[in-house]
Write an enzyme that holds these catalytic residues in place. Structure first.
Site, mmCIF file in Angstrom:
data_model
loop_
_atom_site.group_PDB
_atom_site.id
_atom_site.type_symbol
_atom_site.label_atom_id
_atom_site.label_comp_id
_atom_site.label_asym_id
_atom_site.label_seq_id
_atom_site.Cartn_x
_atom_site.Cartn_y
_atom_site.Cartn_z
ATOM 1 N N ASP A 137 36.322 -39.831 19.643
ATOM 2 C CA ASP A 137 36.732 -40.419 18.350
ATOM 3 C C ASP A 137 38.249 -40.431 18.244
ATOM 4 O O ASP A 137 38.838 -39.523 17.692
ATOM 5 C CB ASP A 137 36.117 -39.603 17.216
ATOM 6 C CG ASP A 137 36.452 -40.160 15.850
ATOM 7 O OD1 ASP A 137 36.671 -41.374 15.762
ATOM 8 O OD2 ASP A 137 36.509 -39.375 14.887
ATOM 9 N N GLU B 69 42.922 -44.534 11.046
ATOM 10 C CA GLU B 69 41.537 -44.534 10.562
ATOM 11 C C GLU B 69 41.195 -43.223 9.872
ATOM 12 O O GLU B 69 40.505 -43.205 8.854
ATOM 13 C CB GLU B 69 40.580 -44.785 11.729
ATOM 14 C CG GLU B 69 39.160 -45.109 11.319
ATOM 15 C CD GLU B 69 38.251 -43.893 11.201
ATOM 16 O OE1 GLU B 69 37.114 -44.033 10.717
ATOM 17 O OE2 GLU B 69 38.687 -42.780 11.582
#
Length: 737
Positions: free
Chosen positions: A36, A70
Site C-alpha cells: 500500500d 492518498e
C-alpha cells in the site's frame, strides 16, 4: 502535495479521450508501504515501460497518475481531478490499491457496464458484485482515491486491490519480504490486458454512463460472468417458474412445518454462536480467533451447527417416517431459497444471483431425485400406484445431495474464503467499541448454514435418537474448543499483531507533557504492557475513552474516533532523566523549552453589528511540522475552502492541513455568527513533528537544553513484537482569535 503525471498517446486524435490509471506513492505513518501502495506504483511504472516500447494504442490515451497524498484523506487525487488541465480529457479510471500482501487482487468497486465488460479480458479475473454492494454500505472502514474520481470527477471505472493477509496493512510489516511471490506479476498482467483493451477497442467519446444495475462475478477465477440486472430478473423468474413446476409434478413436498424449520435453522445458525462470543468476552478472551481467517469457523461452528440440528429435532414430525421428514425438509430448503431469491430480486440487490444459484440447483436436484426414485420402482408397482394417484417420491437418494450441493457449495466456499480473508483482519482496526466477537459469530453462522444446507434434510435420515446424539456431540466438542481457546490461544502474534498508537503530546498552553498509548480493537491491550510503561515513565496510567476528548488524537483524525487510550504523564520521567540540574529542579512547565512551535494569529478581523457576523483570517506558521489540525466550534457562514460549509448551524469543525517539508504555513478565511466584537473564536491546534516517528525515532526532537532523554525511543524499545506500533510526537496549543 506533489503529483507525478505521465501520458502515453497515439497523437492529438487520442488526447481528448483518456483512461486514468492511479496509484499513490505516499504511505501511512509506521508503514514502509510495500503493498500500500508501492505495488501499484511499480505496476504503473512497468506498464509505462512495456507500453512505450510497443505500437501506440489506437483509440484512447493513457494518463498515469502517481499521487502523493492518498493517506492524507486523498488530498492529491482530489487536487488532480478538480484542478489539473487534463481532468476533462479523462473518461474512465482504474485505481490500483493494496490492503493485503497476498493475491489475487479483487475487483471490489465498479460503476459502469463498459468498464466491467472490459474486465472480462483480464487473464485472472477475481471479483463479485457482492464486494461492491458490501463496500457501498460503509461496513468496510476504508476508502480509496476512487471516491475522489467518482464524486468530484463524475467518472466511472474500476477499483482493484490486493486484500488477502491484511494483518500487515498500515504496519511496519508491510515489506517486500512478506509479499506473496508472483503477486506483482499477477496484478500487472491483469492491468496490462485491461488497459490494452480499453486503449484499442472501447469507444470513450463522451463519459461512460454510471450504473449499479450490473451483475458480475468470477467463476473460481477461471472466467468472468457479466449480465444486466434486467437479465437477472428474467433468469430469476425462470428459476421461480421451475420451482413451481417442481412443486406441481410432486418432486417437491414442502410443508409449513419444514419451511418454518429451515427459516428458524437459519436464524439459529446466526444467533446461537453469540452465546460463545459472550462467554469469550466474559472470560477476557476476546478475539482469540484473530490469528487465522478460518479459526472463527472452528470456534463458533459447533454451536452454530448444533443449533440448526436442534431446530430440526424440535420440528421432526414423529407421525411421519424418517424418509418423509427428509423429503419434506429438503423441499423446505428449496422453497426457502426460492423465497429468498424473490425477495432479494425485488429489492434490486445485484448479489441475488447467489441465492438464485441455490434455488436453481435444489429445484434441479428434486427433479433428478424424482426420476431416480421412479427408476428404482418395479414397472408393475409403478403402474399400480400411478393409477391410484399416489405420490411416489418417498425418499431422497444419496446422489441427490451431490447434485444439489456440488455447484452452490463450491462457489460459496470460494466466495466465503475471500470474505473471511477481508473480515477477520479488519476486526483488528474497527475500533474499541465494535462487538467484533459477535460480528464474527454472526458471519460464521451464515457461513455454516450456507456451506451445505441439504445436511439439514440428511439429519432426519437416521431418526431422532441419532440426531440427539449428534447435537450432544457437537456441544461437547464446543466445550472442549472453548476450553482450549481460552487456555492456549492468544489473539495476537508477530505476523498478526495488535495495533497500538502512541504519541508524545506536549501542550504549550497547559504546560503538560504526556504519552498517549491507544488501541483500535476490542481485544485485550494487556495489563503487563501498560504496567511496564508505568514503571518506565514513573507514573500511573489513566484510561481515557475516545468519547472523552477527541482533541487528544486530532493528529490522526478521523481515525481518532475509534481509539481508547492510556495517558501517562512524562514530566516525572523527563525531570529524573535530564542531566540539566536547573530543569530537574525547576517547577516551570517543560513545554517552555519548546522552540518554533506552531502558532496561530488573526488578521483582517472585522465585526458587523448589523449582521452579527465576525470575519477574520487565520494565519498558521508551522516550521518542521508535517500535519497541523485545528478544531473549533462555531456557526460558520463562509470560509475560503473550496468545499461547501457542512452545516448552517453551530457545528464542531476539525480541519487538517497536510503540509510537508516545503510549506511552513497556511491561511484560512472564516466568517461566523458572533454575539459581539469580543466573541472570539476558540481554536485548538495540534501539530505532528517531522522527527520522532518510525525510522526517525533516533532523531527524536528533545526539549531544548534537557539533554538526550528519548521518551519515544524508550517506549519503542519497550514494545513486544506482537504489537505493531505507530508512534509520533505532537505539540498542542489553544488560542482565542
Amino acid at each position: 502535495m506533489t503529483n507525478i503525471i505521465v501520458r502515453l498517446s497515439c497523437g492529438p486524435e487520442c488526447d481528448q479521450n483518456a483512461i486514468l490509471l492511479n496509484a499513490h506513492y505516499d504511505t501511512t505513518l509506521g508503514s514502509p508501504g510495500a503493498a500500500d501502495d508501492a505495488l501499484g506504483v511499480g505496476i504503473q511504472m512497468e506498464l509505462i515501460r512495456v507500453l512505450s516500447q510497443q505500437p501506440a494504442l489506437k483509440r484512447n490515451s493513457l494518463i498515469f497518475l502517481f499521487n502523493g497524498g492518498e493517506e492524507s484523506l486523498q488530498d492529491a487525487s482530489h487536487s488532480f481531478i478538480t484542478n489539473h488541465e487534463l481532468k476533462d480529457t479523462i473518461k474512465a479510471v482504474i485505481n490500483l490499491e493494496g490492503c493485503g500482501t497476498a493475491g489475487p487482487e479483487i475487483l471490489f468497486q465498479a460503476n459502469s457496464r463498459p468498464m466491467i465488460d472490459a474486465y472480462k479480458k483480464v487473464p485472472y479475473p477475481h471479483g463479485t458484485v457482492i464486494a461492491n454492494d458490501v463496500f457501498a454500505t460503509g461496513i468496510i472502514l476504508s476508502d480509496t482515491d476512487f471516491r475522489q474520481f467518482v464524486d468530484h470527477g463524475n467518472l466511472t471505472g474500476l477499483d482493484m486491490a490486493v486484500y488477502s493477509n491484511s494483518y500487515l496493512y498500515h504496519t511496519h510489516l508491510d515489506l517486500n519480504q512478506f509479499m506473496e511471490h508472483g503477486l506483482p506479476q499477477h496484478m500487472g498482467e491483469n492491468t496490462l490486458a485491461l488497459v490494452k483493451h480499453l486503449g484499442d477497442e472501447v469507444d470513450l467519446t463522451g463519459k461512460l454512463e454510471k450504473t449499479s444495475e450490473v451483475v458480475y462475478f468470477d467463476v473460481l477465477g477461471f472466467f468472468f460472468v457479466v449480465y444486466s440486472l434486467s437479465t437477472a430478473i428474467k433468469l430469476h423468474l425462470a428459476i421461480g417458474v421451475l420451482g413451481v413446476i417442481v412443486l406441481f409434478v410432486g418432486a417437491s413436498r414442502p410443508s409449513i412445518r419444514s419451511v418454518v424449520s429451515i427459516f428458524l435453522s437459519f436464524v439459529a445458525a446466526m444467533t446461537a454462536p453469540n452465546l460463545v462470543a459472550f462467554l469469550l468476552v466474559s472470560a477476557g478472551k476476546s478475539m482469540v480467533w484473530f490469528t487465522h481467517e478460518w479459526l472463527p469457523l472452528a470456534i463458533f461452528g459447533p454451536t452454530s451447527t448444533a443449533a440448526m440440528f436442534l431446530v430440526q429435532y424440535l420440528f421432526h414430525d414423529k407421525k411421519a417416517s424418517t424418509a418423509a421428514n427428509e423429503v419434506s425438509t429438503f423441499s423446505g430448503i428449496q422453497f426457502f431459497f426460492s423465497i429468498a431469491m424473490g425477495l432479494a430480486t425485488y429489492t434490486g440487490l445485484a448479489g441475488s444471483y447467489v441465492v438464485a444459484l441455490y434455488a436453481l440447483c435444489y429445484s434441479l436436484a428434486l427433479l433428478y431425485n424424482q426420476q431416480r426414485i421412479l427408476a428404482l420402482i418395479p414397472p408393475s408397482t409403478l403402474r399400480k400406484e400411478q393409477t391410484q394417484g399416489l405420490n411416489l417420491v418417498s425418499a431422497i437418494d444419496f446422489s441427490t445431495y451431490l447434485v444439489a450441493s456440488i455447484i452452490p457449495s463450491t462457489y460459496f466456499f470460494h466466495t466465503a474464503y475471500s470474505f473471511l480473508d477481508i473480515m477477520v483482519p479488519l476486526t483488528g482496526r474497527t475500533g474499541v467499541d465494535a462487538p467484533v466477537d459477535n460480528i464474527m459469530a454472526l458471519v460464521s453462522g451464515i457461513c455454516i448454514f450456507c456451506s451445505c444446507p441439504p445436511i439439514l434434510a440428511y439429519a432426519h435420515r437416521y431418526g431422532l435418537r441419532v440426531l440427539k446424539r449428534i447435537i450432544a456431540g457437537l456441544l461437547i466438542v464446543q466445550v472442549f474448543i472453548l476450553l482450549f481457546a481460552t487456555t492456549y490461544l492468544q489473539p495476537f502474534d508477530k505476523m498478526h499483531p495488535k495495533r497500538i498508537f502512541a504519541q508524545h503530546l506536549r501542550n504549550t498552553t497547559s504546560g503538560e507533557t504526556h504519552v498517549y498509548v491507544a488501541h483500535a480493537d476490542a481485544g485485550p491491550i494487556y495489563d503487563n504492557y501498560i504496567r511496564g510503561l508505568e514503571t518506565l515513565f514513573q507514573t500511573k496510567a489513566v484510561l481515557k475513552s475516545g468519547a472523552d476528548d477527541h482533541g487528544d488524537w486530532n493528529a490522526i483524525y478521523p481515525f481518532s474516533r475509534f481509539l481508547d487510550s492510556y495517558n501517562l504523564d512524562t514530566t516525572p520521567y523527563i525531570r529524573s532523566q535530564t542531566k540539566n540540574e536547573t530543569i530537574a529542579a525547576s517547577t516551570n512547565p517543560l513545554t517552555d523549552l519548546i522552540q518554533d512551535a506552531p502558532k496561530l494569529i488573526a488578521e483582517n478581523v472585522v465585526y458587523s453589528p448589523e449582521t452579527g457576523l465576525r470575519r477574520l483570517t487565520v494565519l498558521c506558521t508551522h516550521p518542521e511540522y508535517i500535519l497541523t489540525v485545528i478544531d473549533f466550534d462555531a456557526q460558520l457562514t463562509s470560509w475560503s475552502l473550496s468545499s461547501e460549509i457542512p452545516s448552517q448551524d453551530h457545528f464542531h469543525y476539525v480541519i487538517r492541513n497536510a503540509g510537508g517539508y516545503r510549506t511552513d504555513g497556511w491561511r484560512l478565511d472564516l466568517e461566523y455568527r458572533a454575539t459581539g466584537p469580543d466573541d472570539k473564536l476558540k481554536i485548538e491546534i495540534i501539530s505532528m513533528e517531522t522527527e520522532g516517528f518510525d525510522w526517525r525515532v533516533e532523531k527524536e526532537r528533545e526539549l531544548v537544553g534537557s539533554g538526550e532523554i528519548g521518551v519515544m525511543r524508550k517506549l519503542v524499545r519497550a514494545t513486544p513484537d506482537f504489537i505493531a506500533l505507530t508512534y509520533f510526537s505532537t505539540v498542542a496549543s489553544a488560542y482565542e482569535l
